[in-house]
Design an enzyme around this catalytic site. Structure first.
Site, short mmCIF file in Angstrom:
data_model
loop_
_atom_site.label_atom_id
_atom_site.label_comp_id
_atom_site.label_asym_id
_atom_site.label_seq_id
_atom_site.Cartn_x
_atom_site.Cartn_y
_atom_site.Cartn_z
N ASP A 42 0.84 -1.20 0.00
CA ASP A 42 0.00 0.00 0.00
C ASP A 42 0.87 1.25 0.00
O ASP A 42 1.87 1.32 0.73
CB ASP A 42 -0.88 -0.04 1.26
CG ASP A 42 -2.07 0.88 1.16
OD1 ASP A 42 -2.58 1.07 0.05
OD2 ASP A 42 -2.50 1.39 2.20
N ASP A 43 0.48 2.23 -0.81
CA ASP A 43 1.15 3.53 -0.85
C ASP A 43 2.65 3.41 -1.14
O ASP A 43 3.46 4.16 -0.60
CB ASP A 43 0.95 4.30 0.48
CG ASP A 43 -0.52 4.54 0.76
OD1 ASP A 43 -1.28 4.70 -0.21
OD2 ASP A 43 -0.90 4.55 1.93
N CYS A 82 -6.52 3.75 -1.70
CA CYS A 82 -6.37 2.39 -1.16
C CYS A 82 -7.43 1.38 -1.63
O CYS A 82 -7.15 0.52 -2.47
CB CYS A 82 -6.39 2.50 0.36
SG CYS A 82 -6.34 0.94 1.20
N LYS A 130 -4.28 -6.42 3.90
CA LYS A 130 -5.14 -5.25 3.89
C LYS A 130 -6.04 -5.24 2.66
O LYS A 130 -5.57 -5.32 1.54
CB LYS A 130 -4.29 -3.99 3.90
CG LYS A 130 -5.11 -2.72 3.97
CD LYS A 130 -4.22 -1.50 4.00
CE LYS A 130 -5.07 -0.25 4.00
NZ LYS A 130 -4.27 0.95 3.87
N HIS A 132 -9.57 -3.31 3.04
CA HIS A 132 -10.20 -2.01 3.28
C HIS A 132 -11.53 -1.86 2.52
O HIS A 132 -11.84 -0.78 2.03
CB HIS A 132 -9.24 -0.89 2.90
CG HIS A 132 -9.44 0.37 3.70
ND1 HIS A 132 -8.51 1.36 3.75
CD2 HIS A 132 -10.47 0.81 4.47
CE1 HIS A 132 -8.93 2.34 4.50
NE2 HIS A 132 -10.12 2.03 4.95
#
Length: 198
Positions: A42-43, A82, A130, A132
């Site tokens: 992520d990111d 995300c 993750k 989300h």
């Protein structure tokens, strides 16, 4: 003469049809279905991966994965947020079509995901880390996902069996869950999809 040309044309046509039918027979020596390990951080911008550019940082382990797998040199971001980015990946649809436009709204479970298609094709599927989405993922035989952003330490995971808290650091735990499934819990002679999401 016309009759001879007609008969010759007919013979060639019938001959080509029978060749076509032979070529369309199902192969008995089909290639095995490939296993798929999908890793997402992520990111994590491409500039922070030295397989793309080593100006900022050295990432030898990620670079090794790139060397032994696939490196996307011509890719675009349909949605960099995300959860919407994950929805785009899972559905193959832009956000305005799959309905996941932010990190707040729940994922529209009427969407078909590519793991569902792989399941239908005989794959075993698992997801760890993750997501989300605000709801459970579709198309997975097993999953342990973080609620929302998750916690870095002693995170809670959502699974088919319910919520569970695992002590430790989230990156280590997610890795351990994925490795345990890969090495111990999957059926060894079936193709698999493992989504390993940080």
């Amino acid at each position: 003469m016309r009759k001879a040309i007609f008969i010759l044309t007919l013979i060639l046509f019938v001959s080509s049809c029978s060749k076509q039918q032979k070529n369309n027979k199902p192969k008995t020596d089909e290639q095995p279905k490939p296993n798929i390990v999908f890793i997402m951080s992520d990111d994590h911008a491409y500039q922070a991966i030295s397989a793309y550019s080593d100006k900022l940082i050295q990432t030898p382990n990620i670079d090794r994965i790139a060397n032994e797998g696939i490196l996307f040199n011509n890719a675009t971001v349909t949605n960099s947020i995300c959860a919407p980015s994950r929805a785009v990946i899972l559905t193959g649809k832009h956000s305005h079509l799959n309905g996941k436009i932010d990190n707040i709204s729940k994922f529209d479970t009427t969407n078909v995901t590519f793991p569902q298609l792989l399941q239908n094709a005989g794959y075993q599927t698992a997801m760890f880390g993750k997501l989300h989405f605000g709801n459970n993922p579709k198309g997975f035989d097993e999953f342990k996902i973080l609620p929302g952003q998750g916690s870095y330490y002693n995170p809670r995971f959502i699974s088919q069996q319910g919520d569970t808290t695992i002590n430790g650091y989230v990156t280590d735990i997610t890795t351990d869950l994925a490795l345990d499934w890969l090495q111990n819990r999957r059926v060894k002679d079936k193709p698999f999809l493992l989504m390993y999401l940080h």
